[in-house]
Design a protein around this motif. Structure first.
Motif, PDB file in Angstrom:
ATOM      1  N   GLU A  84       1.317  -1.267  -0.030  1.00 11.67           N
ATOM      2  CA  GLU A  84      -0.001  -0.045  -0.336  1.00 11.67           C
ATOM      3  C   GLU A  84       0.312   1.283  -0.010  1.00 11.67           C
ATOM      4  O   GLU A  84       0.832   2.152  -0.725  1.00 11.67           O
ATOM      5  N   GLU A  85       1.550   1.417   0.581  1.00  9.82           N
ATOM      6  CA  GLU A  85       2.915   2.493   1.125  1.00  9.82           C
ATOM      7  C   GLU A  85       3.768   2.298  -0.563  1.00  9.82           C
ATOM      8  O   GLU A  85       3.829   3.663  -1.460  1.00  9.82           O
ATOM      9  N   ILE A  86       3.959   1.469  -0.561  1.00  8.02           N
ATOM     10  CA  ILE A  86       4.340   1.914  -2.450  1.00  8.02           C
ATOM     11  C   ILE A  86       3.788   1.991  -3.220  1.00  8.02           C
ATOM     12  O   ILE A  86       3.971   3.134  -4.097  1.00  8.02           O
ATOM     13  N   GLU A  87       2.877   2.251  -3.331  1.00  2.68           N
ATOM     14  CA  GLU A  87       1.711   2.480  -4.493  1.00  2.68           C
ATOM     15  C   GLU A  87       1.001   3.615  -4.424  1.00  2.68           C
ATOM     16  O   GLU A  87       1.305   4.113  -5.326  1.00  2.68           O
ATOM     17  N   ALA A  88       1.152   3.952  -3.209  1.00  9.17           N
ATOM     18  CA  ALA A  88       1.462   5.819  -3.134  1.00  9.17           C
ATOM     19  C   ALA A  88       1.974   6.842  -3.174  1.00  9.17           C
ATOM     20  O   ALA A  88       2.063   7.597  -4.119  1.00  9.17           O
ATOM     21  N   LEU A  89       2.683   5.747  -3.085  1.00 11.84           N
ATOM     22  CA  LEU A  89       4.846   6.937  -3.859  1.00 11.84           C
ATOM     23  C   LEU A  89       4.694   7.369  -4.721  1.00 11.84           C
ATOM     24  O   LEU A  89       5.001   7.442  -5.739  1.00 11.84           O
ATOM     25  N   TYR A  90       4.596   5.258  -5.015  1.00  8.46           N
ATOM     26  CA  TYR A  90       4.436   5.524  -6.851  1.00  8.46           C
ATOM     27  C   TYR A  90       3.663   6.766  -7.127  1.00  8.46           C
ATOM     28  O   TYR A  90       4.000   7.256  -8.289  1.00  8.46           O
TER      29      TYR A  90
END
Length: 212
Positions: A84-90
């Motif tokens: 979830e964090e990775i998706e938000a960062l992208y």
């Protein structure tokens, strides 16, 4: 100055001239240190900055410079872990003031060639961030687009798959098999022949071998 540096300067002049015709800015730096200093000087105060996975950014010192700068807000992919964090960062990277990446290959007539797994890196190159800084060692240059694609598939991708511990044919035998394996990182092939926004893409050519 040795013969190789003279060659790099002459070749870089040719590529920079061709980049300009394609609405991209080109710069040449004999050393990575000079490239990093120039890039940092171009970032506005309090800029939001994202970056794509790149050994070139690490080896050049660009990543360390961004990470240690108190005057920017870095969307650091190395500081998040959950999906979830990775998706938000992208997604945040797509609205950043500046985005840093390398190019898998660049043709001598100024065309960028990139092959990507997930696509977040090439997505940012194409659209979103206000400015894109492309760092590339002179080892990334190829005579033609066709040569550039071959370079990415046979020179860049196999060691990247090994680095990322991907179970692909090229990580086992060292050559591209044009595979469709579950771990394939060659899912998007993006050829950037021109920047739609003049000067948005800035290509920093560096007279050192960097990345794969």
């Amino acid at each position: 100055m040795d013969s190789m540096q003279i060659y790099y300067e002459k070749l870089a002049d040719t590529v920079i001239s061709n980049l300009k015709k394609r609405q991209m800015e080109g710069y040449y730096f004999p050393t990575a240190k000079e490239a990093v200093e120039k890039a940092m000087s171009l970032l506005p105060e309090n800029a939001t900055v994202g970056f794509g996975g790149s050994m070139t950014l690490v080896e050049s010192g660009m990543y360390d410079a961004l990470k240690s700068s108190p005057s920017i807000r870095l969307y650091d992919r190395n500081e998040v872990s959950s999906p979830e964090e990775i998706e938000a960062l992208y997604h945040n990277c797509l609205t950043a003031d500046a985005y840093f990446m390398s190019s898998n290959a660049i043709s001598s007539d100024g065309i960028l060639v990139n092959i990507d797994g997930r696509g977040n890196r090439v997505a940012a190159l194409i659209y979103g961030p206000k400015e894109v800084f492309v760092f590339a060692g002179m080892n990334k240059l190829s005579p033609t687009v066709e040569d550039a694609v071959r370079r990415v598939r046979n020179t860049a991708t196999p060691p990247n798959c090994i680095r990322l511990q991907k179970q692909t044919p090229c990580s086992i035998n060292g050559t591209c098999s044009d595979c469709l394996s579950p771990d394939c990182i060659c899912n998007q092939i993006v050829i950037t022949r021109r920047s739609g926004v003049k000067g948005r893409i800035k290509v920093f050519l560096i007279g050192e071998p960097l990345g794969f």
